[in-house]
Design a protein around this motif. Structure first.
Motif, PDB file in Angstrom:
ATOM      1  N   LYS A   1       0.869  -1.178   0.000  1.00 46.08           N
ATOM      2  CA  LYS A   1       0.000   0.000   0.000  1.00 46.08           C
ATOM      3  C   LYS A   1       0.902   1.222   0.000  1.00 46.08           C
ATOM      4  O   LYS A   1       1.261   1.778   1.040  1.00 46.08           O
ATOM      5  N   THR A   2       1.309   1.638  -1.211  1.00 43.08           N
ATOM      6  CA  THR A   2       2.169   2.809  -1.368  1.00 43.08           C
ATOM      7  C   THR A   2       1.585   3.698  -2.451  1.00 43.08           C
ATOM      8  O   THR A   2       0.699   3.285  -3.213  1.00 43.08           O
ATOM      9  N   ASP A   3       2.090   4.916  -2.541  1.00 41.44           N
ATOM     10  CA  ASP A   3       1.601   5.844  -3.566  1.00 41.44           C
ATOM     11  C   ASP A   3       1.849   5.298  -4.969  1.00 41.44           C
ATOM     12  O   ASP A   3       0.995   5.385  -5.853  1.00 41.44           O
ATOM     13  N   LYS A   4       3.042   4.702  -5.179  1.00 45.27           N
ATOM     14  CA  LYS A   4       3.357   4.164  -6.506  1.00 45.27           C
ATOM     15  C   LYS A   4       2.458   2.987  -6.848  1.00 45.27           C
ATOM     16  O   LYS A   4       1.973   2.863  -7.982  1.00 45.27           O
ATOM     17  N   ALA A   5       2.214   2.096  -5.881  1.00 41.25           N
ATOM     18  CA  ALA A   5       1.346   0.937  -6.131  1.00 41.25           C
ATOM     19  C   ALA A   5      -0.077   1.391  -6.424  1.00 41.25           C
ATOM     20  O   ALA A   5      -0.739   0.863  -7.328  1.00 41.25           O
ATOM     21  N   ASP A   6      -0.558   2.375  -5.675  1.00 41.94           N
ATOM     22  CA  ASP A   6      -1.903   2.899  -5.911  1.00 41.94           C
ATOM     23  C   ASP A   6      -2.009   3.553  -7.283  1.00 41.94           C
ATOM     24  O   ASP A   6      -3.012   3.396  -7.991  1.00 41.94           O
ATOM     25  N   ALA A   7      -0.970   4.290  -7.665  1.00 43.81           N
ATOM     26  CA  ALA A   7      -0.979   4.960  -8.967  1.00 43.81           C
ATOM     27  C   ALA A   7      -1.031   3.947 -10.100  1.00 43.81           C
ATOM     28  O   ALA A   7      -1.766   4.121 -11.081  1.00 43.81           O
ATOM     29  N   ARG A   8      -0.260   2.854  -9.969  1.00 41.73           N
ATOM     30  CA  ARG A   8      -0.284   1.808 -11.009  1.00 41.73           C
ATOM     31  C   ARG A   8      -1.664   1.146 -11.076  1.00 41.73           C
ATOM     32  O   ARG A   8      -2.177   0.864 -12.162  1.00 41.73           O
TER      33      ARG A   8
END
Length: 235
Positions: free
Chosen positions: A13-20
């Motif tokens: 649960k990170t910003d990069k994972a959410d963005a992808r």
């Protein structure tokens, strides 16, 4: 955790994972661009929401008054006086705000041509279905309000078909009393409900169907720019 995350077995649960994840979702479903409401709609939404809050407080204090000891009743009654004053004030603000904006005022006039729909319901409809252009059909609007059926079936088993209740709860609340009124006084809704009652539909099923039908009619008059015409609707 959203269902889309679970289906992909995403554990981070990170910003990069959410963005992808969001990028993949948009690539797959191609959602329509979000259209922000205009300033007058934002104001109307705030006033309608505040009115709903005040009505909820009024019900809570009324319930307390019914069971309160005599010593506590004057305090509750004083609070109810203040709440009633605020309800009247916010209702007046809502109607003045609508009347101050020509588009809202003309839309209000068309909605009021529908038997069963009054000032309070009109304000809620205008606040939460605008801009109407984001709904390509009445069916989309019904889904937005949470009136679309939620079917539960597996093999030979079938559970009760309920409404989804996803979407705007204020729209559903706003249409309940109008549906009861329209069932008696709106010829289109009366005929529609009689058709449902004949095969044995339960009373609440009939009322929910009437709420859905009212929303269809409201969409029609706003989309067409014409007032409600029962003769055309019954034809």
């Amino acid at each position: 955790m959203p269902a889309s995350v679970k289906t992909e077995l995403v554990r981070a649960k990170t910003d990069k994972a959410d963005a992808r994840l969001i990028a993949r979702y948009c690539q797959m479903h191609r959602p329509a661009p979000w259209v922000p409401p205009t300033d007058e709609i934002v104001t109307l939404q705030a006033l309608v929401q505040r009115l709903d809050d005040l009505l909820g407080l009024h019900n809570m204090e009324n319930n307390r008054l019914e069971t309160a000891e005599a010593a506590a009743q004057p305090s509750i009654e004083a609070v109810l006086v203040t709440i009633n004053q605020q309800i009247d004030t916010v209702r007046r603000q809502i109607q003045e705000h609508i009347d101050d904006h020509p588009d809202l005022k003309s839309q209000k006039k068309r909605l009021l041509s529908i038997p069963g729909i009054g000032d309070n319901t009109t304000a809620t409809l205008l606040a939460f279905i605008s801009p109407l252009e984001r709904f390509h059909s009445a069916k989309q609007l019904v889904a937005y309000a949470g009136f679309n059926p939620r079917i539960r079936q597996s093999g030979q088993w079938a559970g009760k078909t309920l409404i989804a209740k996803t979407g705007n709860v204020l729209l559903r609340k706003a249409l309940y009393m109008p549906a009861l009124t329209a069932k008696r006084y709106n010829p289109v809704i009366t005929v529609f409900c009689d058709r449902l009652i004949a095969p044995g539909k339960r009373p609440m099923q009939v009322i929910i169907a009437a709420m859905r039908k009212l929303l269809h009619i409201a969409y029609g008059v706003l989309k067409s720019g014409q007032p409600f015409d029962p003769e055309k609707a019954l034809a």
